[in-house]
Scaffold this active site. Structure first.
Site, PDB file in Angstrom:
ATOM      1  N   ILE A 381      19.018 -71.397 -33.252  1.00  0.00           N
ATOM      2  CA  ILE A 381      19.508 -70.531 -34.311  1.00  0.00           C
ATOM      3  C   ILE A 381      18.719 -69.219 -34.332  1.00  0.00           C
ATOM      4  O   ILE A 381      19.289 -68.127 -34.389  1.00  0.00           O
ATOM      5  CB  ILE A 381      19.384 -71.229 -35.683  1.00  0.00           C
ATOM      6  CG1 ILE A 381      20.208 -72.518 -35.729  1.00  0.00           C
ATOM      7  CG2 ILE A 381      19.788 -70.273 -36.810  1.00  0.00           C
ATOM      8  CD1 ILE A 381      21.686 -72.317 -35.756  1.00  0.00           C
ATOM      9  N   ASP A 382      17.390 -69.327 -34.285  1.00  0.00           N
ATOM     10  CA  ASP A 382      16.563 -68.123 -34.419  1.00  0.00           C
ATOM     11  C   ASP A 382      16.694 -67.198 -33.213  1.00  0.00           C
ATOM     12  O   ASP A 382      16.770 -65.977 -33.359  1.00  0.00           O
ATOM     13  CB  ASP A 382      15.101 -68.482 -34.676  1.00  0.00           C
ATOM     14  CG  ASP A 382      14.565 -69.541 -33.728  1.00  0.00           C
ATOM     15  OD1 ASP A 382      15.333 -70.017 -32.870  1.00  0.00           O
ATOM     16  OD2 ASP A 382      13.383 -69.903 -33.838  1.00  0.00           O
ATOM     17  N   ASP A 383      16.743 -67.761 -32.014  1.00  0.00           N
ATOM     18  CA  ASP A 383      16.922 -66.912 -30.829  1.00  0.00           C
ATOM     19  C   ASP A 383      18.268 -66.214 -30.853  1.00  0.00           C
ATOM     20  O   ASP A 383      18.373 -65.026 -30.515  1.00  0.00           O
ATOM     21  CB  ASP A 383      16.793 -67.755 -29.554  1.00  0.00           C
ATOM     22  CG  ASP A 383      15.369 -68.170 -29.290  1.00  0.00           C
ATOM     23  OD1 ASP A 383      14.615 -67.379 -28.707  1.00  0.00           O
ATOM     24  OD2 ASP A 383      14.994 -69.284 -29.679  1.00  0.00           O
TER      25      ASP A 383
END
Length: 491
Positions: A381-383
């Site tokens: 999600i963060d990448d």
């Protein structure tokens, strides 16, 4: 004191210019950035132990790794989990055993300090489970005193507690091969013992008050140990089927660079599991896995000689996205060639295949990015969010490139939005996906890979008896490689 803002701004601009120049100089010709993922000596200790277990440990790599491990030891004899941190018990035990493997003797001052500190802090009895598991594989700890991990866990259906999709992705990829290792309980005796690491004051871990979480886990472990005592002997076909399902699950998730998720723990345990199942070291699966470590290897020349160390993970997607944002926000033209090259590389790194996350989101189209060079199964999600922000900084007159950027961003936004939890009891991150019907790999009933995915993965894990590079004629389902015996040895 009067501050001349004009002079100050000049200094700031000069500093930014130097930083930009430095960062641009670190970019790969392929467009990405990657800093070293610094870690602790457990990576290097377990690398030596893995090679000892497989019978491929060489003197040069042992000397160079041991030199690095010694260089990281604190004056009190300990090793830490991060730079400048306090001594850590399990890390110190693994560093100590690796140096014993390299030939360091117990009477040497640095070894005496390490052993004394370990005893003072509870001995090996208080170390983490993974440390004691490595010790068990070399006869330094009894297998009976480790948690039971029956391979039948792989067969648990959706909605049942402890099914593998209730584990975080890195834990899931670690637990599945460890169920195989736990079945075989291998022992490769070493020429030394570690009695000096046992504390006379340590005992069995506290069971916790009745009804507590610790008590619940203890009771669960007792049930699993009882299962392990009965199943392999009374229901051999069930155990054999579970081992084969675990093997299929492992093989289907090997990445193009030979790793599993680009992470050290599932990587090494998958190698050990497949080797125990009879897969020879020269089989394409294991050959690729062992060769893949070369891309994570760092060798440096120091005043003490050459040192060798391993990265536990690599994060080029994350590093590249942050570099693009920093350069663009600091004033580098948005159409600068370096930013364009980074954008092209990021577009090529987009995850367009379905992974374990689709078990819970079967209708969600794929998109987004993972952290590593090669990780098609577990985008983050963060990448994904960071790359969308980075691509938003790029401007170009190339309409084709602009359209590709826009399409990739839209796919990522759709995927990230679709992964949002619907409530506090249903985390939707790809790190934890509970059971459901989805893409799977032929290892879990009712789960199938898409035709193209299966075709690509079968080609990558071609079975023995077929020339390298040739694909199976019927690709819709991943098949267990022929390196796995039938029936499984050790039954």
């Amino acid at each position: 004191m009067t501050i001349d803002l004009g002079v100050l701004h000049g200094h700031v601009r000069a500093a930014v210019s130097r930083a930009q120049k430095h960062l641009l100089g670190l970019q790969s010709p392929h467009g990405w950035w990657k800093a070293e993922e610094t870690t602790n000596v457990t990576m290097d200790a377990e690398d030596l132990l893995l090679r000892e277990f497989l019978g491929i440990r060489r003197q040069q790599e042992t000397v160079e790794s041991a030199r690095w491990i010694r260089s990281q030891q604190n004056s009190d004899g300990t090793w830490t989990t991060f730079g400048g941190g306090p001594g850590e018990l399990s890390t110190t035990i693994e560093g100590y055993i690796a140096l014993r493997l390299a030939g360091d003797q117990t009477h040497e001052p640095h070894m005496r300090r390490a052993a004394a500190w370990v005893r003072m802090h509870g001995g090996v009895e208080n170390s983490r489970v993974f440390t004691r598991l490595w010790m068990a594989m070399f006869g330094l700890w009894p297998w009976e005193r480790l948690p039971a991990l029956p391979p039948e866990l792989v067969m648990l259906p959706r909605g049942v507690p402890l099914n593998i999709y209730d584990w975080a992705c890195w834990a899931r990829q670690t637990i599945v091969p460890l169920t195989v290792v736990s079945h075989f309980r291998p022992v490769r005796p070493l020429a030394f013992g570690v009695d000096e690491l046992h504390s006379p004051h340590s005992g069995h871990a506290s069971r916790g008050p009745q009804g507590s979480q610790a008590d619940g886990f203890r009771r669960l472990d007792e049930v699993l140990h009882l299962w392990e005592e009965k199943v392999p002997h009374r229901w051999k076909p069930l155990r054999r089927h579970a081992l084969r399902r675990a093997a299929e699950w492992i093989i289907a998730r090997q990445e193009a660079d030979g790793s599993w998720g680009g992470l050290q723990p599932p990587w090494v345990y998958s190698i050990i599991a497949l080797r125990l199942l009879g897969c020879p070291l020269d089989h394409p699966i294991l050959r690729s896995a062992l060769h893949g470590f070369d891309g994570f290897l760092i060798r440096e020349t120091t005043s003490e000689g050459t040192v060798r160390r391993l990265e536990g993970c690599q994060g080029p997607v994350w590093d590249t996205a942050l570099a693009v944002i920093a350069l663009a926000d600091s004033g580098l033209p948005s159409d600068h060639p370096s930013l364009a090259a980074a954008g092209q590389w990021l577009l090529g790194a987009e995850v367009r295949s379905r992974g374990d996350w689709a078990v819970r989101r079967p209708r969600l189209p794929p998109g987004g990015w993972a952290f590593e060079f090669a990780n098609d199964h577990y985008p983050d999600i963060d990448d994904a969010a960071e790359v969308v922000l980075a691509l938003d900084r790029l401007r170009t007159a190339d309409t084709g490139f602009a359209a590709r950027v826009r399409d990739a961003q839209e796919r990522a936004v759709t995927w990230v939005s679709g992964m949002q939890s619907r409530g506090p009891l249903e985390p939707a991150l790809p790190r934890r996906c509970a059971g459901g019907r989805g893409p799977g790999n032929g290892a879990l009933r009712g789960h199938r890979l898409g035709h193209d995915e299966a075709h690509a993965r079968v080609c990558r894990t071609a079975s023995i008896g077929r020339p390298p590079g040739r694909c199976l004629a019927r690709p819709p389902r991943v098949r267990t490689a022929r390196c796995l015996p039938r029936p499984v040895r050790g039954m």
